[in-house]
Structures are given as C-alpha cells and as structure tokens.
Design an enzyme around this catalytic site. Structure first.
Site, PDB file in Angstrom:
ATOM      1  N   SER A 147       0.832  -1.195   0.000  1.00  0.00           N
ATOM      2  CA  SER A 147       0.000   0.000   0.000  1.00  0.00           C
ATOM      3  C   SER A 147       0.862   1.239   0.000  1.00  0.00           C
ATOM      4  O   SER A 147       2.036   1.208   0.351  1.00  0.00           O
ATOM      5  CB  SER A 147      -0.918   0.009   1.218  1.00  0.00           C
ATOM      6  OG  SER A 147      -0.169   0.299   2.377  1.00  0.00           O
ATOM      7  N   LYS A 148       0.238   2.308  -0.439  1.00  0.00           N
ATOM      8  CA  LYS A 148       0.957   3.574  -0.494  1.00  0.00           C
ATOM      9  C   LYS A 148       1.496   3.950   0.873  1.00  0.00           C
ATOM     10  O   LYS A 148       2.632   4.366   1.012  1.00  0.00           O
ATOM     11  CB  LYS A 148       0.004   4.671  -0.975  1.00  0.00           C
ATOM     12  CG  LYS A 148      -0.425   4.491  -2.415  1.00  0.00           C
ATOM     13  CD  LYS A 148      -1.611   5.377  -2.761  1.00  0.00           C
ATOM     14  CE  LYS A 148      -2.145   4.995  -4.140  1.00  0.00           C
ATOM     15  NZ  LYS A 148      -3.414   5.643  -4.453  1.00  0.00           N
ATOM     16  N   ARG A 149       0.624   3.768   1.856  1.00  0.00           N
ATOM     17  CA  ARG A 149       1.078   4.255   3.152  1.00  0.00           C
ATOM     18  C   ARG A 149       2.103   3.352   3.818  1.00  0.00           C
ATOM     19  O   ARG A 149       2.834   3.768   4.706  1.00  0.00           O
ATOM     20  CB  ARG A 149      -0.074   4.618   4.069  1.00  0.00           C
ATOM     21  CG  ARG A 149      -1.020   3.603   4.522  1.00  0.00           C
ATOM     22  CD  ARG A 149      -1.573   4.082   5.861  1.00  0.00           C
ATOM     23  NE  ARG A 149      -0.513   4.620   6.720  1.00  0.00           N
ATOM     24  CZ  ARG A 149      -0.576   4.640   8.033  1.00  0.00           C
ATOM     25  NH1 ARG A 149      -1.640   4.231   8.641  1.00  0.00           N
ATOM     26  NH2 ARG A 149       0.427   5.101   8.770  1.00  0.00           N
ATOM     27  N   GLY A 159       4.525   2.484   2.252  1.00  0.00           N
ATOM     28  CA  GLY A 159       5.763   2.811   1.564  1.00  0.00           C
ATOM     29  C   GLY A 159       6.103   1.881   0.419  1.00  0.00           C
ATOM     30  O   GLY A 159       7.277   1.653   0.122  1.00  0.00           O
TER      31      GLY A 159
END
Length: 495
Positions: free
Chosen positions: A257-259, A261
């Site tokens: 996921s984007k969050r 990283g």
RNA sequence: GGCGCCAUCGUCCAGUGGCUAGGACGCCGGCCUCUCAAGCCGGUAACACGGGUUCGAUCCCCGUUGGCGCUACCA
C-alpha cells in the site's frame, strides 16, 4: 448509448491520483490491459479524482507516465479523450443526481435523516451486545410528509439504497461462483448529506455509461460487488462481468500500500529497471499459463493471457527475483540498444551529455560491450563505466588499503609502466602478453600483477577483464594512472 | 465479533485419485577464471492439521488452525 459495439470488450482501470502507482496497482492495470488486448477490446483509463483534497496533478502525471512507460497505452482516457468521456470522475458530477432521484422515485432508495452521531451511538450500543451492526432501517418507511417535516426543521439527510430481499450471485472470472445473502448487506449511503454520490454508486453509473463489460480489480472490492450488482439492476442496467485479483503482499507479507511505503513504479524506472522486466515480473505474480516459460514480452502476454488462470491466492512480491529478471532482460538487449538505454543514467551522473555524438556513442558501445552481463540495473552503468569516462578516478579506500599498500605494488606498477610505454601497440592481446611476461619474470601468477594494476587504473578491486579494459582506456590514460598510483603507493608503503 | 476469500519448498509458479511432487528466485558447493558478474554442473528445501470418501489421497468433502480482505456520509 450506442457509440460502441455491444460485443466489444471494454475494460477499465480507475486509479485515484492520490498517490503514486505501485506494484499492486500496476499489476491490476496490466491484467486489465491484457484482458482487453487479448480479446481485441479497448482499455480505458478513468481517473477517480473526486477526493479533490488529496488528488494532485503531480500524482496524475506520474500515473499516466508510468502507464506509458510500461507500455499500457490506453484507448480512451486522459489526454486522448474518447466517446465515453469525460474520463475524470470530477467532470461527471451532473450525471448522478437524476439517477439518484430516479431510485428515490421508484422506491429503490430512501432518504435517511439519522445523524452520524445517532448512528455511531446505535452502532456502538449494538456492538456492545455483541451484535454485528447493520443500518436498522429506521428511516426506511418515512412518508413524504415526515420527510418534508424533517426538511422544514432543517435536518440534513442522506440517500440510502434499499437492499432487496433474496440472494445475489455472480460468476467471478477469477474466483468462480460467488453468492451472498442480501441480509448480509447494509442499506448503504449512495448520496451524502451534501448531495454528492458515494463510491459504490458512482462506479456503477460510470461503468455502465462507459459501456464497461469487464471489471477487474483487487479482491478488496469483492464485498462491494453484490451491492454494485444490486444498484446496477435497480438502475435498469446489466452489471459487467467481475474478476477479483488476489492482493499483492510485500516481502513482509503485508498488503502493498501507499502508506506502507510500497515502491512507486517511477522509482523502479529511476533505479534503472526495464519496463519489460517489470511487466514480465508482474504478470507472473499470480498468473501462469501452465508451462514453464518464464520470459514473456508484452505481445506474448497478450497472446497467452487468460484471466481464469489467475491464482486465487495472494502473492508476495520478491524484490530479489525482480532484480534477477531485470538483469535477464538487460542481457537480452543488444549492445546498441543497451547503450541507448544507459545514456540517460550516464548523463544524470554528469559523465556524458544527454545527446552524445556519434563518436561518443561508439565509445560508449565499446564500453557497454566490455561490461557485458555485469549490469543488474541500467543505473549500474555509472559505477561500472565511471572510470572510463571521468577525467579522474576515485579510489575505493578499501581497495587502496588492501592492495596499494602492499610492498610489491610499486614495483609491479612501475614494471608494467615500462613495458606498456614501449609496447608496439595497445591491443589487449599485446597487453596481456606483456603482463604475463612481467608476472613470469617476477615468479608470480598473473593475478598478482593484475590486482594492483586494476586498482591503479579503475580505482576498484573489480572490473571487466583487465587487458581489454586497459586497451579500451588507451595508452595515455593507462600510463598516467599507473604513474599516479605508483606514486600514491610509494607514499603508503614507505611508512 | 460477523461475512467472505485463501492454504504445495523461505518466495513465485507447475502438477496428478497411484509421480523419486517439477521449474524459477534465493541460498550452499563445484567448474570456468586476472577480479567481479554472467554461464555451466550439482545440492538444499514444500503438499498446514484432523476427520472422512476411496483399494489408494497433496489432489474430492467436512472440520480445525492460520493468513488476508470487507464490515464509513473513503475510494
């Protein structure tokens, strides 16, 4: 509608420009693209930019660039438009309100005046008792008069979709038959109190209006599917086919996921990965055509792709294998092609200009040829070719410490200096012969001689074959570097 | 908690009602060799568990366990 053939496969990928495209999203885009191309259909890019606060043009541009770079060209979408536009959700706003009104009029939806606070309250009270919460339909049977009354009091309202009784089933292209009891489903909000429609409503409308025939997305959307089918039916439209892809994990077995990283696709590009390698790797992450072929070009994938053969199991992405695959694809590049791809990285390091002239290009090709299969990424060219192109070499401290401080180094360097000064030519065969002669004279293996020479000339302990390297470098540079290194070595050993 | 999806080497992917369970990455060893890569050869390592069904289950069914997803006026 009628601007597309009903038989045409129309597939879409719908990213939000609220972050960069990573491996997970890119794989979804790839599988969509492959499904479209395999069946001769169209791939549509739709930008879900309704979250105006988090959406940026920077992310949008990056997403578009990543698609182009990977070769996932879209047939309709941003920049190029198409008959089913607009392709930015933010520009489609006015189409939703009449459809919500239609559902309201037909009784498929109803207004709900329960405030978020009330709902929270009832929800938490219910979960305390151990019950799972579903909207309790408090407002489901409100009369027109009661609604008008609430409006008069200035109470805000949302619109909820009325889930009908029964079961909803569909045949998932990846998972097979799926059936859920509608009792498990909540009367979901389709229009917020400010009138804006919510995701589950908007996708249904957009997909329908764009003539989307197949929806391929992450399996995190699986539980949305029955709701969307029900909404589509209430709207009087035929739902598309669905295919839910297993999620992609990172090496830590956590969903990418984007969050967390996850590495952006653009980052792989900057690190010197080939789009061919990324595509090949992603395709094999959860899909195989049964055989043992491991290298697939985009064209081969188009020919072979079969969504029903996608695995139902989540796959962990392995950076090591990606790196290996990248090296394999670099190896398959011809020397001129490899050289062309490497130029931007050399230019970024200030070693050549962005547009080298023919002479420089020829030199680069000789260097690239010599470096051979040593590149794992295109970016590796800088450390491998730096000593060829830079005016001065940078010595690796450890190499100097390990090699040039040795007592015999000075003699070896001076010895070879002498031999090479008088060499009839500077071909690698000549250099090798002279080097071997020196080794023989000193009664040591040729490796003993090569080691300090390599450090002297490249600054490092590893390099391509030393004789070819010296030859390519040219007599002038070689002699200068041998001399400089000899001087350096003598200051180190005299102490 | 509820609902759902999933379960073969550490990882990715094959596979069959009966196989020495196969390939790839990684790792280990060897060959090659001026170093490092590459290449070649060899090795390491898996059917989650328990019940069934069956002459026989990795494969079919059920359960358990485990992992993951969803469970918003986010998308």
């Amino acid at each position: 509608m009628g601007w597309f053939h009903m038989s045409e496969t129309r597939v879409r990928f719908a990213p939000s420009p609220t972050g960069y495209l990573h491996m997970g999203g890119a794989r979804t885009a790839l599988f969509n693209w492959l499904l479209a191309k395999h069946s001769g259909g169209r791939f549509i890019l739709r930008i879900e930019d309704t979250d105006r606060k988090r959406s940026t043009t920077e992310f949008l541009d990056a997403i578009l660039e990543d698609h182009r770079w990977l070769g996932l060209v879209w047939d309709e979408g941003p920049k190029i438009g198409g008959a089913a536009g607009p392709y930015f959700q933010s520009e489609r706003a006015d189409t939703y309100a009449p459809l919500i009104q239609k559902l309201l009029d037909e009784g498929s939806a109803y207004r709900c005046f329960c405030s978020p606070e009330e709902l929270d309250d009832r929800r938490s009270r219910s979960s305390q008792k151990g019950h799972d919460w579903k909207y309790d339909r408090k407002c489901a049977a409100l009369s027109k008069e009661q609604s008008a009354e609430h409006d008069a009091e200035g109470r805000s309202s949302v619109v909820r979709f009325r889930i009908p009784d029964g079961k909803t089933s569909f045949d998932d292209m990846v998972l097979g038959p799926v059936e859920v009891d509608n009792q498990e489903l909540d009367d979901l909000v389709i229009a917020r109190s400010d009138g804006t429609p919510t995701y589950n409503f908007v996708v249904v409308v957009d997909d329908s209006q764009m003539g989307i025939t197949h929806v391929v997305r992450g399996s995190d959307h699986l539980s949305n599917t029955p709701k969307q089918i029900l909404i589509a039916k209430a709207l009087g439209t035929e739902p598309p086919e669905f295919g839910h892809l297993p999620l992609v994990f990172g090496p830590d077995k956590q969903v990418l996921s984007k969050r967390r990283g996850a590495v952006a696709i653009g980052e792989y590009r900057r690190r010197g990965y080939l789009p061919e390698a990324l595509v090949n790797y992603m395709a094999l992450l959860g899909w195989s055509c049964g055989g043992e072929q491991e290298f697939f070009s985009l064209d081969e994938l188009v020919a072979e792709f079969d969504i029903s053969k996608v695995s139902r199991k989540a796959a962990a992405f392995d950076p090591e294998k990606l790196a290996w695959m990248n090296a394999q694809w670099i190896k398959r590049l011809s020397v001129p092609e490899r050289t062309a791809r490497v130029v931007p990285f050399l230019a970024a390091a200030g070693l050549v200009s962005d547009t080298p002239d023919e002479k420089k290009l020829a030199e680069l090709e000789r260097i690239v040829h010599l470096i051979d299969d040593r590149l794992k990424t295109l970016a590796d060219i800088v450390e491998h070719a730096g000593f060829f192109l830079a005016a001065d070499i940078t010595f690796d401290d450890i190499a100097v410490e390990k090699v040039l401080t040795k007592r015999e180094s000075v003699n070896i360097l001076d010895g070879l200096y002498g031999l090479l000064s008088d060499a009839p030519d500077f071909e690698s065969e000549t250099i090798e012969e002279l080097t071997r002669r020196l080794a023989e004279k000193r009664g040591v293996g040729v490796g003993k001689v090569v080691r300090p020479v390599r450090v002297a000339v490249t600054g490092k302990e590893v390099s391509p074959g030393i004789f070819e390297t010296l030859s390519l470098l040219g007599r002038e540079k070689v002699l200068a570097r041998l001399k400089a290194a000899s001087e350096l070595a003598s200051t180190l050993t005299t102490e």
